[in-house]
Design a protein around this motif. Structure first.
Motif, short mmCIF file in Angstrom:
data_model
loop_
_atom_site.label_atom_id
_atom_site.label_comp_id
_atom_site.label_asym_id
_atom_site.label_seq_id
_atom_site.Cartn_x
_atom_site.Cartn_y
_atom_site.Cartn_z
N TYR A 125 22.82 55.33 -17.00
CA TYR A 125 23.60 55.75 -17.96
C TYR A 125 23.23 57.26 -18.16
O TYR A 125 24.12 58.12 -18.54
N SER A 159 31.80 46.48 -23.62
CA SER A 159 30.88 45.78 -24.77
C SER A 159 31.24 45.89 -26.24
O SER A 159 31.20 45.09 -26.79
N GLN A 203 31.29 50.98 -19.79
CA GLN A 203 30.59 49.94 -20.07
C GLN A 203 30.57 49.64 -21.68
O GLN A 203 30.62 48.54 -21.98
N SER A 218 15.13 46.90 -18.74
CA SER A 218 16.13 47.61 -18.93
C SER A 218 16.27 49.13 -18.61
O SER A 218 17.23 49.94 -18.75
N THR A 236 25.05 40.14 -23.42
CA THR A 236 23.83 40.18 -22.48
C THR A 236 22.97 41.47 -22.69
O THR A 236 23.27 42.40 -23.53
N LEU A 249 19.13 50.47 -16.13
CA LEU A 249 20.37 50.82 -16.82
C LEU A 249 20.47 52.13 -17.81
O LEU A 249 21.31 52.90 -17.75
N VAL A 265 22.90 44.14 -20.48
CA VAL A 265 23.71 45.19 -20.42
C VAL A 265 24.56 45.54 -21.73
O VAL A 265 24.62 46.75 -22.01
N ASP A 266 24.99 44.64 -22.35
CA ASP A 266 25.79 44.99 -23.56
C ASP A 266 24.68 45.67 -24.67
O ASP A 266 25.05 46.53 -25.24
#
Length: 341
Positions: A291, A305, A301, A284, A187, A287, A189-190
């Motif tokens: 982080y 991942s 995460q 993105s 995804t 995110l 997120v990955d």
């Protein structure tokens, strides 16, 4: 019994002794952390000690070993196809656009495999060694650790075209990179979390020169590069020549696995276009900001991942093989029928 008959009988009995081991191997159809607990309990200690020694000699090796796992898994699953040299019908993935003059650390994997084969011959796959080395490299560089599922087997083939097509390039668009991830079942997120591996390692001038001189035409640097950072890069990465000059992906803490990579993106100090677009892209950006502000959130995460990526399409059970050398497939076994003829 004559000498020839005795010799054939001895070989026959020796081969029969191997058969039970084959059935044991086939019984493990799924990956599990304890896959080698009985057959090779020392394997993780061997991998870690060898990786520690390699990184002590050259800190950059942590990033190189981590990257090998990624480059392998994205082609035809985590099957060590990347490690095969060209021979016979095999065309090595090492010559692909993503790997040529870039992928490194193969000698460290060779050293690990050699030690493991001395103690546990024919048991541990090269694919599992890659997965363990990636985890240990991350940990040794200051990053998180995780439990590695084991039991992968090694591919009998490579895919140069797959490496050329599936590995995201440093100058590709966000949409293209995301599509390459989603095609693997990963995804956004990955994508953002795994890109955080660029908190360590280096890249060549040729990987980002386009951003410094001609991406927007007229020889001007990309507007998404911080001016002072761009000036420094231009001083060491000229418009022509110096293709192999190396630059830290994270100029602040280049050998430390942390979340400074994301802080750099917020400050427009991402080295590669594929890095900086994670912040310039609206989908993105949040995110990246999360982080950048919370290292633990990134670490958690990243582990999720990495485990997900490491379990992409593994060969298990009777598929593939356990290579004696990570660089080549095993020689064909002589059948019982041939031996007894």
């Amino acid at each position: 019994m004559c000498n020839n008959a005795m010799k054939k009988y001895t070989i026959f009995v020796s081969l029969l002794a191997i058969v039970p081991l084959c059935f044991v191997s086939k019984a493990y159809g799924q990956l599990s952390p304890g896959f080698y607990d009985i057959t090779c309990p020392i394997v993780q200690a061997i991998v870690r000690s060898t990786v520690i020694n390699a990184i002590n000699q050259e800190p950059r090796m942590a990033a190189s070993l981590l990257r090998l796992h990624f480059l392998d898994c994205f082609v035809q699953g985590c099957d060590a196809s990347l490690l095969l040299d060209s021979s016979g019908s095999i065309i090595s993935e090492k010559g692909s656009n993503a790997n040529k003059n870039s992928a490194r650390g193969f000698d460290v994997i060779d050293r690990i495999k050699h030690q493991v084969e001395r103690i546990c011959p024919g048991v541990v796959s090269c694919a599992d060694i890659l997965a363990l080395a990636a985890r240990d490299s991350t940990l040794i560089a200051g990053g998180p650790s995780w439990t590695v599922d084991l039991g992968r087997r090694d591919s009998l083939k490579s895919s140069l075209s797959g490496s050329n097509d599936n590995i995201p390039g440093p100058n590709t668009t966000f949409e293209t990179i995301l599509s390459k991830f989603t095609s693997q079942g990963l995804t956004m997120v990955d994508l953002v979390a795994l890109s955080g591996a660029h908190t360590i390692g280096k890249a060549r001038c040729t990987s980002f020169r386009q951003r410094l001189y001609n991406q927007n035409g007229g020889g001007k640097p990309d507007a998404t590069i911080d001016p002072s950072y761009g000036l420094m890069l231009r001083g060491q990465c000229p418009p022509s020549g110096g293709d192999q000059n190396l630059f830290n992906l994270d100029p602040a803490t280049p050998d430390q696995f942390d979340n400074i990579y994301y802080k750099n993106l917020v400050l427009s100090r991402g080295l590669l276009n594929s890095d900086q677009i994670l912040f310039t892209n609206q989908a993105s950006r949040k995110l990246v900001e999360q982080y950048a502000g919370n290292k633990r959130l990134f670490f958690d995460q990243f582990v999720i991942s990495m485990v997900k990526m490491g379990n992409l399409f593994p060969l298990t059970g009777a598929d593939g093989e356990i290579r004696e050398s990570c660089r080549s497939v095993n020689a064909p076994l002589v059948s019982l029928e041939t031996v007894l003829t």
